[in-house]
Design a protein around this motif. Structure first.
Motif, short mmCIF file in Angstrom:
data_model
loop_
_atom_site.label_atom_id
_atom_site.label_comp_id
_atom_site.label_asym_id
_atom_site.label_seq_id
_atom_site.Cartn_x
_atom_site.Cartn_y
_atom_site.Cartn_z
N TYR A 105 0.83 -1.21 0.00
CA TYR A 105 0.00 0.00 0.00
C TYR A 105 0.86 1.26 0.00
CZ TYR A 105 -3.30 3.55 1.64
OH TYR A 105 -4.06 4.68 1.76
N GLU A 106 2.02 1.22 0.66
CA GLU A 106 2.82 2.42 0.85
C GLU A 106 4.01 2.54 -0.09
OE1 GLU A 106 1.95 3.36 5.56
OE2 GLU A 106 3.83 2.39 5.00
N VAL A 107 4.32 1.48 -0.86
CA VAL A 107 5.51 1.55 -1.71
C VAL A 107 5.33 2.55 -2.85
CG1 VAL A 107 4.78 -0.35 -3.23
CG2 VAL A 107 7.22 0.19 -2.97
N ILE A 108 4.10 2.74 -3.31
CA ILE A 108 3.80 3.72 -4.36
C ILE A 108 2.87 4.78 -3.78
CG2 ILE A 108 2.88 4.11 -6.66
CD1 ILE A 108 5.36 2.36 -6.64
N THR A 141 1.20 11.38 -5.64
CA THR A 141 2.29 11.92 -6.46
C THR A 141 2.77 10.93 -7.51
OG1 THR A 141 3.93 11.14 -4.85
CG2 THR A 141 3.04 13.36 -4.54
N ASN A 142 2.29 9.68 -7.42
CA ASN A 142 2.69 8.62 -8.35
C ASN A 142 4.21 8.41 -8.34
OD1 ASN A 142 1.91 6.56 -10.08
ND2 ASN A 142 2.24 7.80 -11.92
N VAL A 143 4.77 8.46 -7.15
CA VAL A 143 6.21 8.30 -6.97
C VAL A 143 6.46 7.12 -6.04
CG1 VAL A 143 8.32 9.37 -6.07
CG2 VAL A 143 6.65 10.75 -7.32
N ALA A 144 7.46 6.32 -6.37
CA ALA A 144 7.81 5.16 -5.54
C ALA A 144 8.67 5.61 -4.36
CB ALA A 144 8.55 4.12 -6.36
N TYR A 191 11.17 -1.89 -9.36
CA TYR A 191 9.95 -1.23 -9.81
C TYR A 191 10.30 -0.27 -10.93
CZ TYR A 191 7.33 -2.96 -5.76
OH TYR A 191 6.72 -3.76 -4.83
N ARG A 192 9.49 -0.29 -11.99
CA ARG A 192 9.71 0.59 -13.14
C ARG A 192 8.38 1.24 -13.52
NH1 ARG A 192 14.13 0.31 -11.77
NH2 ARG A 192 15.97 -0.51 -12.85
N ARG A 211 1.49 2.86 -15.58
CA ARG A 211 1.49 2.48 -14.17
C ARG A 211 2.87 1.98 -13.76
NH1 ARG A 211 -4.05 -1.15 -13.45
NH2 ARG A 211 -5.54 0.48 -14.09
N TRP A 212 3.05 1.88 -12.44
CA TRP A 212 4.28 1.26 -11.92
C TRP A 212 4.19 -0.25 -12.10
CZ3 TRP A 212 8.74 3.39 -10.19
CH2 TRP A 212 8.75 4.78 -9.98
N GLU A 213 5.27 -0.83 -12.57
CA GLU A 213 5.31 -2.26 -12.83
C GLU A 213 6.55 -2.87 -12.21
OE1 GLU A 213 5.30 -2.41 -17.04
OE2 GLU A 213 3.30 -1.56 -17.27
#
Length: 299
Positions: free
Chosen positions: A199-202, A206-209, A226-227, A235-237
Motif C-alpha cells: 500500500y505504501e511503496v507507491i 504523487t505517483n512516486v515510488a 519497480y519501473r 502504471r508502476w510495474e
C-alpha cells in the motif's frame, strides 16, 4: 466410546463427548448421527484439516490479491466449499450433549441448537467467493469485497479451538499445537506486513515510488526493480515476485516475534513502524508469560 486411553477417545475432536458413565448407546432416529461415532470423528478431522487450509490460504489470497484464475486451485477451493456445505447438513443431523450431560437426539432440538450457535458462521464460510472472483467481468470493487468476506472463514477456528480443548492433557499434543499456532500467527502477520508495504511503496497522490520502502529495496536486491510505464500502461510495474515477497515477509515476522530481529529488513514508513512495534509487543508478551509461569512453578 472407549476408555480415556484408547485411540478412539484420543482422536475424538469434541470436548462434549459422551460421559464415561453412560456406556449404552442412546436410541436415535434413523437419520440422526451420534456425535462420537467413527464416521463423525473422521469427518471432524477432515473439517479440521480443511479449516487450517482455509486459515492459511484466505489471508494469503486477500493480501496478495490473487484472483483465482488457476483452474486447479479453483477446483480445490470449490471442493472445500462443497465439503463445508455438506458439514452444515450433517450438523443439522448430529447429536450433542445437553447441560445435564445427556445426549440430545431430538431433531428439533438439534436444529434449534445449531441455528443458535455456529450456523451463520458456517454458512458464510461455505459461500463460493473464489468462483465469483474468477469471472473476468466482475467489478474490481465487488471482487475486493468478496475477497474481504473470505476472512469470515477464519471464524471457524473458534470451533477448532473448542474441539482441540481436551488435547491440553497431552504434553506432545500441546507442543505441536503451540508450534502450529505460532506458525499460523506468523503467517497472518506476514500477510499484513506485505499489505502495508504494498500500500505504501507507491504514493498514489504523487505517483512516486518510495525508495526507502522495504519492498522497493527488496526489488532492487532481487534484480526485479519497480519501473514506471515500462510497457506503456502508465502504471508502476515490476517489483519482487510474490514468492520472494512472502518468504521475506515470513522471515521478518518470525524474527520479530522471537525477538531476534537481525535488522536486514527494517520498517521505514510510519505504518510499518507501528506494525513492527505491535509485533515486538506480541513477542515480548509471550516471553513474559513464559517467565511468569516458570517463576510461579519455582515458588
Amino acid at each position: 466410546m472407549g476408555t480415556p486411553t484408547s485411540l478412539g477417545y484420543v482422536l475424538q475432536l469434541g470436548s462434549e463427548i459422551l460421559p464415561q458413565y453412560k456406556q449404552e448407546t442412546p436410541k436415535t432416529p434413523p437419520h440422526i448421527i451420534l456425535h462420537y461415532c467413527a464416521f463423525k470423528t473422521t469427518w471432524d478431522w477432515v473439517i479440521l484439516i480443511l479449516t487450517f487450509y482455509t486459515a492459511i490460504m484466505v489471508p494469503y489470497n486477500v493480501s496478495f490479491k490473487t484472483k483465482q484464475n488457476n483452474v486447479a486451485w479453483l477446483v480445490v477451493d470449490s471442493v472445500v466449499d462443497v465439503i463445508f456445505l455438506v458439514d452444515i447438513v450433517l450438523n443439522f443431523h448430529t447429536t450433542f450433549v445437553g447441560p445435564a450431560g445427556e445426549v440430545i437426539s431430538d431433531p428439533k432440538l438439534i436444529r434449534m441448537n445449531y441455528l443458535k450457535t455456529w450456523f451463520v458462521i458456517d454458512l458464510l464460510s461455505c459461500l463460493p467467493y473464489d468462483v465469483i472472483n474468477a469471472f473476468e467481468n466482475v467489478d474490481e470493487g465487488i471482487s475486493s469485497l468478496f475477497s474481504s468476506l473470505k476472512v469470515v472463514r477464519l471464524l471457524r477456528l473458534g470451533r477448532v479451538a473448542r474441539k482441540l480443548d481436551h488435547y491440553i492433557e497431552y504434553g506432545a499434543a500441546v507442543l505441536v499445537l503451540l508450534v502450529c499456532v505460532f506458525g499460523l500467527a506468523a503467517h497472518w502477520l506476514a500477510c499484513i506486513w506485505y499489505s502495508i508495504g504494498d500500500y505504501e511503496v507507491i504514493d498514489e497522490e504523487t505517483n512516486v515510488a518510495r525508495k526507502d520502502s522495504w519492498l522497493y529495496m527488496l526489488g532492487e536486491t532481487a534484480g526485479t526493480p519497480y519501473r514506471f510505464n515500462a510497457t506503456g500502461t502508465g502504471r508502476w510495474e515490476g517489483g519482487p515476485s510474490k514468492d520472494s515477497v512472502y518468504i521475506t515477509s515470513l522471515y521478518f515476522t518470525m524474527t520479530s516475534l522471537t525477538s531476534i530481529g537481525f535488522g536486514n529488513i527494517a520498517p521505514t514508513t510510519d505504518g510499518e513502524k507501528i506494525f513492527a512495534v505491535a509485533m515486538m509487543m506480541i513477542g515480548s508478551a509471550g516471553i513474559c508469560e513464559k517467565y511468569f509461569i516458570n517463576t510461579v512453578d519455582k515458588l
